[in-house]
Design a protein around this motif. Structure first.
Motif, mmCIF file in Angstrom:
data_model
loop_
_atom_site.group_PDB
_atom_site.id
_atom_site.type_symbol
_atom_site.label_atom_id
_atom_site.label_comp_id
_atom_site.label_asym_id
_atom_site.label_seq_id
_atom_site.Cartn_x
_atom_site.Cartn_y
_atom_site.Cartn_z
ATOM 1 N N ALA A 278 1.083 -1.185 -0.046
ATOM 2 C CA ALA A 278 -0.066 0.090 0.098
ATOM 3 C C ALA A 278 0.856 1.248 0.050
ATOM 4 O O ALA A 278 0.476 2.303 0.024
ATOM 5 N N GLY A 279 2.190 1.123 0.070
ATOM 6 C CA GLY A 279 2.967 2.340 -0.160
ATOM 7 C C GLY A 279 3.348 2.743 1.192
ATOM 8 O O GLY A 279 3.615 3.975 1.476
ATOM 9 N N ALA A 280 2.958 2.043 2.356
ATOM 10 C CA ALA A 280 3.257 2.453 3.640
ATOM 11 C C ALA A 280 4.380 1.805 4.284
ATOM 12 O O ALA A 280 4.791 0.798 3.997
ATOM 13 N N GLY A 281 4.727 2.564 5.360
ATOM 14 C CA GLY A 281 6.152 2.011 6.323
ATOM 15 C C GLY A 281 6.464 2.950 7.217
ATOM 16 O O GLY A 281 6.302 4.163 7.145
ATOM 17 N N ALA A 282 7.288 2.489 8.006
ATOM 18 C CA ALA A 282 7.904 3.169 9.141
ATOM 19 C C ALA A 282 9.585 3.580 8.703
ATOM 20 O O ALA A 282 10.331 2.493 8.480
ATOM 21 N N VAL A 283 9.922 4.917 8.559
ATOM 22 C CA VAL A 283 11.086 5.220 8.204
ATOM 23 C C VAL A 283 11.953 5.739 9.252
ATOM 24 O O VAL A 283 11.588 6.998 9.684
ATOM 25 N N ALA A 284 13.083 5.167 9.756
ATOM 26 C CA ALA A 284 13.824 5.489 10.666
ATOM 27 C C ALA A 284 14.657 6.825 10.062
ATOM 28 O O ALA A 284 15.127 6.685 8.842
ATOM 29 N N ILE A 285 14.758 8.079 10.677
ATOM 30 C CA ILE A 285 15.592 9.193 10.249
ATOM 31 C C ILE A 285 16.546 9.502 11.493
ATOM 32 O O ILE A 285 16.580 9.071 12.577
ATOM 33 N N VAL A 286 17.686 9.965 10.729
ATOM 34 C CA VAL A 286 18.915 10.260 11.809
ATOM 35 C C VAL A 286 18.706 11.480 12.516
ATOM 36 O O VAL A 286 19.403 11.642 13.689
ATOM 37 N N ASN A 287 17.902 12.620 12.100
ATOM 38 C CA ASN A 287 17.677 13.470 13.070
ATOM 39 C C ASN A 287 16.215 13.508 13.682
ATOM 40 O O ASN A 287 15.300 12.950 13.066
ATOM 41 N N SER A 288 16.264 14.104 14.949
ATOM 42 C CA SER A 288 15.058 13.949 15.533
ATOM 43 C C SER A 288 14.305 15.327 15.132
ATOM 44 O O SER A 288 14.645 16.407 14.541
ATOM 45 N N LEU A 289 12.763 15.116 15.170
ATOM 46 C CA LEU A 289 11.841 16.115 14.599
ATOM 47 C C LEU A 289 11.969 17.095 15.555
ATOM 48 O O LEU A 289 11.728 17.161 16.675
ATOM 49 N N ARG A 290 12.182 18.567 15.044
ATOM 50 C CA ARG A 290 12.494 19.669 15.729
ATOM 51 C C ARG A 290 10.989 20.134 16.297
ATOM 52 O O ARG A 290 10.794 20.869 17.230
ATOM 53 N N VAL A 291 10.050 19.888 15.337
ATOM 54 C CA VAL A 291 8.768 20.251 15.616
ATOM 55 C C VAL A 291 7.664 19.292 15.402
ATOM 56 O O VAL A 291 7.739 18.456 14.494
ATOM 57 N N ALA A 292 6.580 19.256 16.472
ATOM 58 C CA ALA A 292 5.589 18.356 16.080
ATOM 59 C C ALA A 292 4.901 18.250 14.933
ATOM 60 O O ALA A 292 4.896 19.301 14.289
ATOM 61 N N GLN A 293 4.614 17.131 14.090
ATOM 62 C CA GLN A 293 3.910 17.102 12.788
ATOM 63 C C GLN A 293 2.672 16.501 13.090
ATOM 64 O O GLN A 293 2.535 15.696 13.858
ATOM 65 N N SER A 294 1.706 16.954 12.225
ATOM 66 C CA SER A 294 0.263 16.383 12.069
ATOM 67 C C SER A 294 0.160 15.414 11.057
ATOM 68 O O SER A 294 0.647 15.403 10.314
ATOM 69 N N GLY A 295 -0.815 14.514 11.619
ATOM 70 C CA GLY A 295 -1.059 13.398 10.486
ATOM 71 C C GLY A 295 -1.801 14.016 9.337
ATOM 72 O O GLY A 295 -2.311 15.040 9.254
ATOM 73 N N GLY A 296 -1.370 13.411 8.152
ATOM 74 C CA GLY A 296 -1.750 13.863 6.771
ATOM 75 C C GLY A 296 -0.736 14.655 6.325
ATOM 76 O O GLY A 296 -0.977 15.250 4.932
ATOM 77 N N ALA A 297 0.149 15.280 6.934
ATOM 78 C CA ALA A 297 1.307 16.027 6.394
ATOM 79 C C ALA A 297 1.932 15.536 5.207
ATOM 80 O O ALA A 297 2.160 14.444 5.352
ATOM 81 N N ALA A 298 2.018 16.334 4.084
ATOM 82 C CA ALA A 298 2.955 15.955 3.110
ATOM 83 C C ALA A 298 4.174 15.648 3.137
ATOM 84 O O ALA A 298 4.888 16.463 4.093
ATOM 85 N N VAL A 299 4.803 14.643 2.705
ATOM 86 C CA VAL A 299 6.071 14.127 2.623
ATOM 87 C C VAL A 299 6.734 14.534 1.434
ATOM 88 O O VAL A 299 6.370 13.623 0.453
ATOM 89 N N THR A 300 7.715 15.428 1.298
ATOM 90 C CA THR A 300 8.276 15.733 -0.011
ATOM 91 C C THR A 300 9.669 14.961 -0.023
ATOM 92 O O THR A 300 10.318 14.571 0.635
ATOM 93 N N TRP A 301 9.677 14.307 -1.421
ATOM 94 C CA TRP A 301 10.559 13.635 -1.768
ATOM 95 C C TRP A 301 11.644 14.258 -3.078
ATOM 96 O O TRP A 301 12.439 13.874 -3.162
ATOM 97 N N ASP A 302 10.919 15.121 -3.866
ATOM 98 C CA ASP A 302 11.419 15.667 -4.867
ATOM 99 C C ASP A 302 12.095 17.051 -4.397
ATOM 100 O O ASP A 302 11.407 18.089 -4.023
ATOM 101 N N ARG A 303 13.320 17.138 -4.212
ATOM 102 C CA ARG A 303 14.108 18.499 -3.869
ATOM 103 C C ARG A 303 13.544 18.957 -2.277
ATOM 104 O O ARG A 303 13.225 20.119 -2.458
#
Length: 198
Positions: A141-166
C-alpha cells in the motif's frame, strides 16, 4: 527578514551536509561514567562552493551574497547531490498520525507500492529536512516506518505531506568567501550555511 530566491544557475561543484546535534555530556567526577542528554534541537549545516566562471557570472554571485544582509535573510536549500531518493519510492506520501517533537521515525503512506528508501535519502516534512537512517521497503500500500537520523524539531500532524523531490529547509548564510576576479575568470565563491530555526 525575507526569503531569497535561489538563482537557477546556483550549481555547486562541492557540497557537504552535516547534522549538528544539541546535546550535553556530563562525566561523573568520581567513577568516570558519562551521561549524554539529547536536547532535541538538531539542525543542518551546509558547506558548498561554486566553480570558477566567466566575469559576467560574478555579478549575480555578488548580488546573491549581498542579498543575505549578513544573517538577516535566508534561502531554501536542498541536498544538491541527492535531490531525489536513490531508492524507488515516489508517489504522494503523507504522515500517518501525529508525530511528536523528538520523533525519529516517520510513519508514511501513499508512497510507491513496494518502493524503497535507502540510507542517506532526504525527505521533507513541515519545513524540516530529514535524512533516512537505514534502508526500508514500503508495503504493497506504499506505507512503512522510516527511521531518520535527526529528531523532529517540531511536532507534525497526521496527513502532512512528505516531500521527496528536492526537499528543502531554510538556511542562513554564516560565511562566504566572495568573488575574486582574475583575467577572464570570476573565482567560485564558497559558502557556509546554517539551518534557520524560527
Amino acid at each position: 527578514m525575507s526569503l531569497i530566491t535561489l538563482p537557477a544557475a546556483f550549481e555547486p561543484r562541492t557540497v557537504q551536509l552535516d547534522l549538528v546535534t544539541n546535546q550535553r555530556v556530563r562525566a561523573d567526577p568520581f567513577g568516570g561514567s558519562e551521561q549524554a542528554t539529547d536536547l532535541l534541537n538538531d539542525r543542518w549545516t551546509m558547506s558548498c562552493a561554486l566553480p570558477d566562471s566567466p566575469h559576467a557570472w560574478g555579478a549575480w554571485r555578488e548580488a546573491f551574497i549581498a542579498s543575505f544582509r549578513g544573517q538577516t535573510n535566508w534561502v531554501a536549500l536542498h541536498h544538491f547531490v541527492r535531490p531525489e531518493p536513490r531508492g524507488t519510492m515516489r508517489g504522494t506520501p503523507t504522515l500517518v498520525g501525529s508525530h511528536a517533537m523528538g520523533a525519529r521515525t516517520l510513519a508514511i503512506t501513499g508512497g510507491t507500492a513496494g518502493g524503497t528508501l535507502l540510507a542517506g535519502d532526504m525527505l521533507g516534512v513541515g519545513g524540516l529536512l530529514c535524512m533516512v537512517q537505514s534502508d526500508v521497503t514500503l508495503d504493497g500500500a506504499g506505507a512503512g516506518a522510516v527511521a531518520i537520523v535527526n529528531s523532529l524539531r517540531v511536532a507534525q500532524s497526521g496527513g502532512a505531506a512528505v516531500t521527496w523531490d528536492r526537499p528543502t529547509a531554510l538556511f542562513r548564510l554564516l560565511d562566504a568567501s566572495g568573488v575574486a576576479y582574475a583575467p577572464g575568470v570570476a573565482g567560485g565563491p564558497s559558502f557556509e550555511f546554517g539551518e534557520y530555526i524560527a
